[in-house]
Design an enzyme around this catalytic site. Sequence first.
Site, mmCIF file in Angstrom:
data_model
loop_
_atom_site.group_PDB
_atom_site.id
_atom_site.type_symbol
_atom_site.label_atom_id
_atom_site.label_comp_id
_atom_site.label_asym_id
_atom_site.label_seq_id
_atom_site.Cartn_x
_atom_site.Cartn_y
_atom_site.Cartn_z
ATOM 1 N N LYS B 116 -4.308 -8.464 9.007
ATOM 2 C CA LYS B 116 -5.069 -9.684 8.706
ATOM 3 C C LYS B 116 -5.901 -10.552 10.446
ATOM 4 O O LYS B 116 -6.834 -11.182 9.982
ATOM 5 C CB LYS B 116 -3.314 -10.751 10.294
ATOM 6 C CG LYS B 116 -2.372 -10.588 9.578
ATOM 7 C CD LYS B 116 -1.258 -11.001 9.702
ATOM 8 C CE LYS B 116 0.251 -10.708 9.242
ATOM 9 N NZ LYS B 116 0.501 -11.057 7.912
ATOM 10 N N GLU B 200 -2.556 -15.409 19.310
ATOM 11 C CA GLU B 200 -2.640 -16.791 18.407
ATOM 12 C C GLU B 200 -2.467 -17.898 18.748
ATOM 13 O O GLU B 200 -1.623 -17.780 18.985
ATOM 14 C CB GLU B 200 -3.055 -16.888 16.203
ATOM 15 C CG GLU B 200 -3.976 -15.844 15.468
ATOM 16 C CD GLU B 200 -3.561 -16.198 14.096
ATOM 17 O OE1 GLU B 200 -4.164 -15.674 13.204
ATOM 18 O OE2 GLU B 200 -2.502 -16.733 13.579
ATOM 19 N N ASN B 290 -2.685 -13.342 0.459
ATOM 20 C CA ASN B 290 -1.476 -12.406 -0.131
ATOM 21 C C ASN B 290 -1.770 -12.283 -1.362
ATOM 22 O O ASN B 290 -2.180 -13.145 -2.254
ATOM 23 C CB ASN B 290 -0.168 -12.725 -0.145
ATOM 24 C CG ASN B 290 0.705 -13.154 1.673
ATOM 25 O OD1 ASN B 290 0.972 -12.535 1.683
ATOM 26 N ND2 ASN B 290 1.458 -14.156 1.497
ATOM 27 N N ARG B 292 -1.281 -10.965 -3.926
ATOM 28 C CA ARG B 292 -0.233 -10.707 -5.707
ATOM 29 C C ARG B 292 0.480 -11.926 -5.526
ATOM 30 O O ARG B 292 0.231 -12.916 -5.164
ATOM 31 C CB ARG B 292 0.854 -9.960 -4.893
ATOM 32 C CG ARG B 292 1.224 -10.263 -3.117
ATOM 33 C CD ARG B 292 2.265 -9.656 -2.270
ATOM 34 N NE ARG B 292 2.997 -10.159 -1.612
ATOM 35 C CZ ARG B 292 3.759 -11.312 -1.022
ATOM 36 N NH1 ARG B 292 3.811 -11.746 -1.814
ATOM 37 N NH2 ARG B 292 4.005 -11.845 0.186
#
Lengths: 70, 448
Positions: B116, B200, B290, B292
């Site tokens: 990330k 964050e 993502n 996928r």
Amino acid sequence: MKEVVANMAGNVWKVVVNEGDQVDSGQDVVILESMKMEIPIAAEAAGSVKELKVNEGDFVNEGDVIAIIE
Amino acid sequence: MFKSVLIANRGEIARRVIKTCKRLNIRTIAVYSEADEPSLHVKEADESYLIGPARVNESYLNIDKIIEVAKESQAEAIHPGYGLLSENIDFAKRCQEEGITFIGPDSDAIDQMGSKLMARKTMENAGVPIIPGTNDPIPTAEEAKVFANQIGYPIMLKASHGGGGIGMQIVNNDEEVVKAFESNAHRAKQFFGDGTMFIEKVIENAHHVEIQLLADQHGNVLHLFDRECSIQRRHQKVIEEAPSPLLTEETRQQMADAAVKAAKAIHYKNAGTIEFLVDENQNFYFLEMNTRLQVEHPVTEEITGIDLVEQQLKVAYGEELSLKQNDLSIQGHAIEARIYAEDPKTFFPSPGTITELQLPEDVFIRHDIAIESNYQITPYYDPMIAKLIVKGDTREEAVVNLKNALNDYKVEGIKTNLPLLRDIVDIQAFKDGHTRTSFINEFILINQ
């Protein structure tokens, strides 16, 4: 005498106390694992672990007795 | 087109992939664990191979064994579904080495988006807005505390390699941050093999909105509009819909443009999704990508008429996308409700045997489902057992259709989240489309 009861169905992932151990109220007794979730099951009262009813790897249903605290 | 595809997954998504393969006359090869022997995907595939014991490490995550079966069955390609090996770099690489097509992006893209922290940097460079936060790993709880005070509580503590809600936690003060840092780093290490943490800022009153992308190997990238997935429990989605009721047409276009630009920047191939947080002033921030097919892909299929699995197969085979952006439009409104085998109040899993199953049927209802009567839900896998997808010409109509379908949906023998889903559709804020990520906490848990 107090029973420690499973609050969900699952596999016993870890047993974190031994018979004869002193436990405090709120202390984890076993950790259950089910569907990618780990749920620690804690003693609701302080005392000594009189009997462990499960072994690591066992399957328990909701409501099953996991341990007896005296 | 491929002549044969192995599906390295289980449950409803394995059935979903098999369905499209059958329509395209592709031979399907299923794999299964000992616990899944009676499963529907095993019966429906042309061939099925036992790959090991129930635990995923010994079966569905066993790369060597899956590759062995792929070779034995002469599978030309492998569809990884979602979860399991779908974002596993080693698996994608191994497929490539063995000359089997991995139906997904190449391993570099998975790698870039799998961290990330790295994804934040990549997106920032591509000009996509990111959430204010740290661009480097935070090594200790003490440093987490210092940084949290700089950006101000509440903050979101996140594992760089986390997923499925594991390794992330909202933290409100100094006291919590130390404890949360240690426990989440530990869990991330345990689950993902990497305990790198970052911070964050919490975006207040945010919605989770994502853009579906489709990219071929010839540099063409399309977006298939947005999905609103704000209704979540344990940071996992419960209800998803398309299009998002929050976005203005202007924001919708800006987010789609940003997502397409980002995909082009990383030379992305195949289906992918860029997730954003959007606040009530229409500001949007990159959350993650993502790499996928998503669980909630059916709502996009229902409003666009596009079979995403078919498109995945085509671009993986090397075909150029025959669709053009102008061919695509939003037709009506679709909502998906995930049926979980779990206690509707505590969200604790509820494995057991389904004694009775009754499904609502209508032209506007779609079931992507892995269960049947007398089916045993084991404790080894994800608690999601079915998806109910409904459509309507308008959002209002889709909401009414969902309410009726949920009322006619019956699963006996195990606990499910159906009572929770029925409660959600009755809440005015849901009817009005005011579905922030805090929805379940705000409207459901608070009243218990």
